[in-house]
Design an enzyme around this catalytic site. Sequence first.
Site, mmCIF file in Angstrom:
data_model
loop_
_atom_site.group_PDB
_atom_site.id
_atom_site.type_symbol
_atom_site.label_atom_id
_atom_site.label_comp_id
_atom_site.label_asym_id
_atom_site.label_seq_id
_atom_site.Cartn_x
_atom_site.Cartn_y
_atom_site.Cartn_z
ATOM 1 N N ASP A 407 0.855 -1.180 0.000
ATOM 2 C CA ASP A 407 0.000 0.000 0.000
ATOM 3 C C ASP A 407 0.893 1.232 0.000
ATOM 4 O O ASP A 407 2.101 1.144 0.273
ATOM 5 C CB ASP A 407 -0.888 -0.046 1.256
ATOM 6 C CG ASP A 407 -1.792 1.167 1.370
ATOM 7 O OD1 ASP A 407 -2.335 1.604 0.342
ATOM 8 O OD2 ASP A 407 -1.943 1.682 2.488
ATOM 9 N N PHE A 544 -19.295 9.318 4.412
ATOM 10 C CA PHE A 544 -18.378 8.911 3.339
ATOM 11 C C PHE A 544 -18.540 7.428 3.066
ATOM 12 O O PHE A 544 -18.738 6.627 3.976
ATOM 13 C CB PHE A 544 -16.933 9.195 3.757
ATOM 14 C CG PHE A 544 -15.911 8.692 2.761
ATOM 15 C CD1 PHE A 544 -15.528 9.487 1.695
ATOM 16 C CD2 PHE A 544 -15.354 7.430 2.895
ATOM 17 C CE1 PHE A 544 -14.594 9.028 0.782
ATOM 18 C CE2 PHE A 544 -14.426 6.959 1.981
ATOM 19 C CZ PHE A 544 -14.041 7.768 0.920
ATOM 20 N N LYS A 567 -17.157 17.431 0.244
ATOM 21 C CA LYS A 567 -15.761 17.325 -0.192
ATOM 22 C C LYS A 567 -15.485 15.876 -0.566
ATOM 23 O O LYS A 567 -16.108 14.949 -0.048
ATOM 24 C CB LYS A 567 -14.803 17.780 0.908
ATOM 25 C CG LYS A 567 -14.671 16.868 2.121
ATOM 26 C CD LYS A 567 -13.548 17.360 3.032
ATOM 27 C CE LYS A 567 -13.257 16.382 4.164
ATOM 28 N NZ LYS A 567 -14.295 16.338 5.176
ATOM 29 N N GLY A 679 -5.188 3.557 -3.592
ATOM 30 C CA GLY A 679 -6.454 4.151 -4.012
ATOM 31 C C GLY A 679 -6.302 5.583 -4.474
ATOM 32 O O GLY A 679 -7.279 6.198 -4.911
ATOM 33 N N ARG A 766 -6.033 4.052 -7.983
ATOM 34 C CA ARG A 766 -7.493 4.027 -7.951
ATOM 35 C C ARG A 766 -8.004 2.592 -7.756
ATOM 36 O O ARG A 766 -8.919 2.140 -8.430
ATOM 37 C CB ARG A 766 -8.075 4.623 -9.233
ATOM 38 C CG ARG A 766 -7.904 6.122 -9.376
ATOM 39 C CD ARG A 766 -8.621 6.842 -8.282
ATOM 40 N NE ARG A 766 -8.718 8.278 -8.504
ATOM 41 C CZ ARG A 766 -8.666 9.175 -7.538
ATOM 42 N NH1 ARG A 766 -8.483 8.775 -6.290
ATOM 43 N NH2 ARG A 766 -8.794 10.455 -7.776
ATOM 44 N N ASP A 793 -1.316 -1.068 5.995
ATOM 45 C CA ASP A 793 -1.584 -0.619 7.365
ATOM 46 C C ASP A 793 -3.065 -0.388 7.645
ATOM 47 O O ASP A 793 -3.432 -0.130 8.793
ATOM 48 C CB ASP A 793 -0.826 0.677 7.655
ATOM 49 C CG ASP A 793 -1.433 1.867 6.913
ATOM 50 O OD1 ASP A 793 -1.792 1.702 5.729
ATOM 51 O OD2 ASP A 793 -1.540 2.949 7.506
ATOM 52 N N ASN A 796 -8.494 -1.393 4.457
ATOM 53 C CA ASN A 796 -8.639 -1.659 3.027
ATOM 54 C C ASN A 796 -7.529 -2.558 2.484
ATOM 55 O O ASN A 796 -7.578 -2.970 1.331
ATOM 56 C CB ASN A 796 -8.677 -0.339 2.245
ATOM 57 C CG ASN A 796 -7.411 0.470 2.434
ATOM 58 O OD1 ASN A 796 -6.756 0.389 3.471
ATOM 59 N ND2 ASN A 796 -7.054 1.256 1.444
#
Length: 1149
Positions: A407, A544, A567, A679, A766, A793, A796
């Site tokens: 990641d 979110f 946002k 991501g 992404r 970490d 996800n």
Amino acid sequence: MLRWIRQQLGFDPPHQSETRTVYIANRFPEHGHYVPQKFADNRIISSKYTVWNFVPKNLFEQFRRIANFYFLIIFLVQLMIDTPTSPITSGLPLFFVITVTAIKQGYEDWLRHKADNEVNGAPVYVVRSGSLVQTKSKNIRVGDIVRVAKDETFPADLVLLSSDREDGTCHITTASLDGETNLKTHFAVPETAVAQSVSRLEALVAIIECQQPEADLYRFVGRITATQQEEEIVRPLGSENLLLRGARLKNTKEIFGVAVYTGMEAKMALNYKCKSQKRSAVEKSMNTFLLIYLGILLFEAVLSTILKYAWQAESKWDEPWYNQKTEQDRNSSKILRFISDFLAFLVLYNFIIPISLYVTVEMQKFLGSFFIGWDLDLYHEETDQKAQVNTSDLNEELGQVEYVFTDKTGTLTENEMQFRECSINGIKYHEINGKLVPEGMTDDSPDGYLPRLSGEEELFLKAVSLCHTVQISYDQTDGLEDSFRPANGMSSQMEYYASSPDEKALVEATKRIGVTFAGSNGENMEIKTFGRSEKYKLLHVLEFDANRRRMSVILQTPSGEKVLFTKGAESSILPFIRSGEIEKTRVHVDEFALKGLRTLVVACRHFTPEEYQEVDRRLHEARTALQQREERLAEVFSFIEKDLELLGATGVEDKLQEKVQETIESLRLAGIKVWVLTGDKHETAVSVSLSCGHFHRTMNILELVQQKSDNECAEQLRRLARRIKDDHVIQHGLVVDGASLSLALREHEKLFMDICRSCSAVLCCRMAPLQKAKVVRLIKTSPEKPITLAIGDGANDVSMIQEAHVGIGIMGKEGRQAVRNSDYAIARFRFLSKLLLVHGHFYYIRIANLVQYFFYKNVCFITPQFLYQFVCLFSQQTLYDSVYLTLYNISFTSLPILVYSLFEQLVHPHVLQSKPALYRDISKNSLLSFKTFLYWTLLGFSHALVFFFGSYLLMGEDTSLMGNGKMFGNWTFGTLVFTVMVITVTLKLALETHFWTWMNHFVTWGSIAFYFIFSLFYGGIIWPFLHTQDMYFVFVQLLSSGSAWFAIIIIVIICLFPDVIKKVLYRHVEPTSTQKAQLTETYKGIKCLDAMCCFSDGETACAPVGRIMERMMGRCNPSRLRRLWSDPDPFNSNDRSILTLSPMEATSC
């Protein structure tokens, strides 16, 4: 019990409907037709066994192992038929292995029982019969009203009814569930929030309808129906109303909640999951070797049986005068006799399968795993975190990694955000000394000067300081009722807590600039704009989620206007913008991304009264729905978050962790390919990859991004393949985004994989969590079957951590889910280098040599038994005494290999870190290849031949070798073979040992001494409890013969001398990289041969042989070999490894 059995058989499912109905305080309907639902009690059970099922269940699990089951069959055969060896020879080792394993597993389960009893017996307070009653946690039932005080953990999953605050809110921390230390606000519905006393709770009449238990910690769908003055009021319930078991109450004096999920149905318990059973490459090789040796065993047994009957074809051998058959023997079935003889030979040779191998491997893995936790180089002082091992079964797999999937955020970076730039109304701004300054201008205003903000700037800062879920903690107050206080002195008393580091960085930045978020009390949010207080009424929060990639709040301004602030990622905001500087902002966002900044776009929408009424109605309908609530909410959110007015964008920097670039370069030199899966948006990810050394500036970067269709994706893949073929560039890098990856894997997986294998670095941006796991699975299941490692970490990253062969969690700021689901956990990415290059290297060579040596010593052990049958006419006479058969693997040869497998080091840890290419020497499971396995097996057979025929030639025909003139018997011959064998296999391991400690010396020479001492006592005393004592005085008489001592010495030298010659020749003629490193390390005053087998005190085991070889070959020149190394990087001067146990200096071997 009967109900449990019915549930297991599927006749009585515990939940027969999709929803459950909970009557608060267990006030069930009074009509007689109501049948109460059955719910689990509140006991937590993490143990595996009970007193009643421990023995049968543990035995069943142990005998599922092929080797254990095989020895059980052998033991039963020995009991049923007349076999040449006692059943004790198989039964005792089997009993030892089963007992040791059962004690270990029983002790671990006892600890689990103890922990369960502590949890289940914890005192709790429950409202029953109008009073507050203390009871044990395990006695809580669904529907009970539970009181929880400040800093206590919730004993079950509770729906919040009321708190000590009038608005019914409370603050909790879920650190034990997901590692997030931020304070989360939970709410009670207004109808129950007023019930703050036991008497009012007792009068409460309400029903909760909710979904059946599920493991998702962040999802809860339900509704509460409260009856007030004969009127039913329905309110929606969501995750913000549910208090999870294991979470802790903070900043709130007490709360009351009703239990909805208890015991093993609580969300925390449903998230208990057994670690996926990952098997290392070594274990797979070991099982293959066991099958080969099983084939050798069957071959020897069949051959011996056939030769026995071929030999007995002559009547003089079939029934000699001294061994007449009985009438029953003559009339017995030949087929049954053949089977009986075959089984007898099977028992005689069964020790070629090493039962103690499993126990030794388990002990080596368990004890060896402590070295990772003890290594001070893997300890992070700032956070006081040391490396931890969750799965010791995969230690050796750390030395076989070919692909690392990592990641980015929190793994390669610190996950500590700093606000750097922003774009407002198409103008870029920097923060300088707490002031917002347009790009190109400097801050020349005097200290204390309060700048005047334009309307657009002020609206942007207000949006950033209001659109979030940040909480404030105060040092001197329990609650937040008095949180709206003057700004002066406030900074010393309050601290922001946020689930996202981005949100915290942005709120802190607006505070420095002058727009301060002052707190929230559930309904109102307050900000202070340069000291001027403004209160906004919080109407709705649009949370979110990963699909929308944005969050929003709907507020009522002090003037009464309804406004939406939102946002999120630019790809999820810009398509819904109706007005604003879209193109300029898009350019600024790309510029931020190129600098490696994390970007967010901020927008707003003003509602007319009619529009807000429609929004409010739709939100209420969606949130009170029990079916398809997520889909309805997503539809309503899309309806609300449109026709937006663009306010600007933010750029937040996430600093790289220390020594990330050096670590990635070390992995690359070790032959490990590094893939970054993130991501983040394309530009940000590429920028970070370049800055951390994942991509080089000279690397040819290929892109597979923004593909819209299968045809377009296929054409781009073919273009990339042609470029790789035509470009004469040493290294290529590939960038692929999530959408393009989905298209590539749908129809063109092979072409995509070919391109990936041609690239030295791959960046996937992404990426959704499941896509990360899919990429890992793609590489893992490719034809080459490479060993993969995933490191991350956050929550996800859990899917890819569990998918990879080895999963490593970073103890970062995104919670502990990755750590809990990983096989290993480290505090920083830079520790990965030592974990793989040093610990992985050591673990692999240790266990690989352990496995090979075990098979070698068992071939040495049982082959003389097979050869002896040719001498005794296949009469199934055993060569060794049954006690020797039993203790060979348990006592005489077990400890040296165990200690070797714990402490062996081919080269110093400094050298392994400074020369990452040494990792390539052990890649592809090279030390357990079939070629190496064949070498060790043939070596075992050759040594066994020397043992048997050497003893036979030297002693077999000479009757005068005994000191008293007596002839040698079969037990004396067998004892001589066994003595030579024990000494040889022990010294063979000594030759293989490069790193000598006092423990190696103790167990090596101690094992030989123990054998001699034991044999003297065993054969020198008449033991009354032994039925027969064939070995009485045999060993004493053997050692009284000088010829026997001569034979022992000669045979040991004949066995080991060719091995020494081979090692010396290979080291001089064709040295491996590791051997070159040994010479480089030991070139100061130590000879080439001495480096092969030197002791910690400087004495060498091979000095005499070394002098002979040097005369034959000439003095060696280590400096010549040293020049073969390029030495660009210095040794790590801060190595404080616990592995360096020997008193040797770094310049000694």
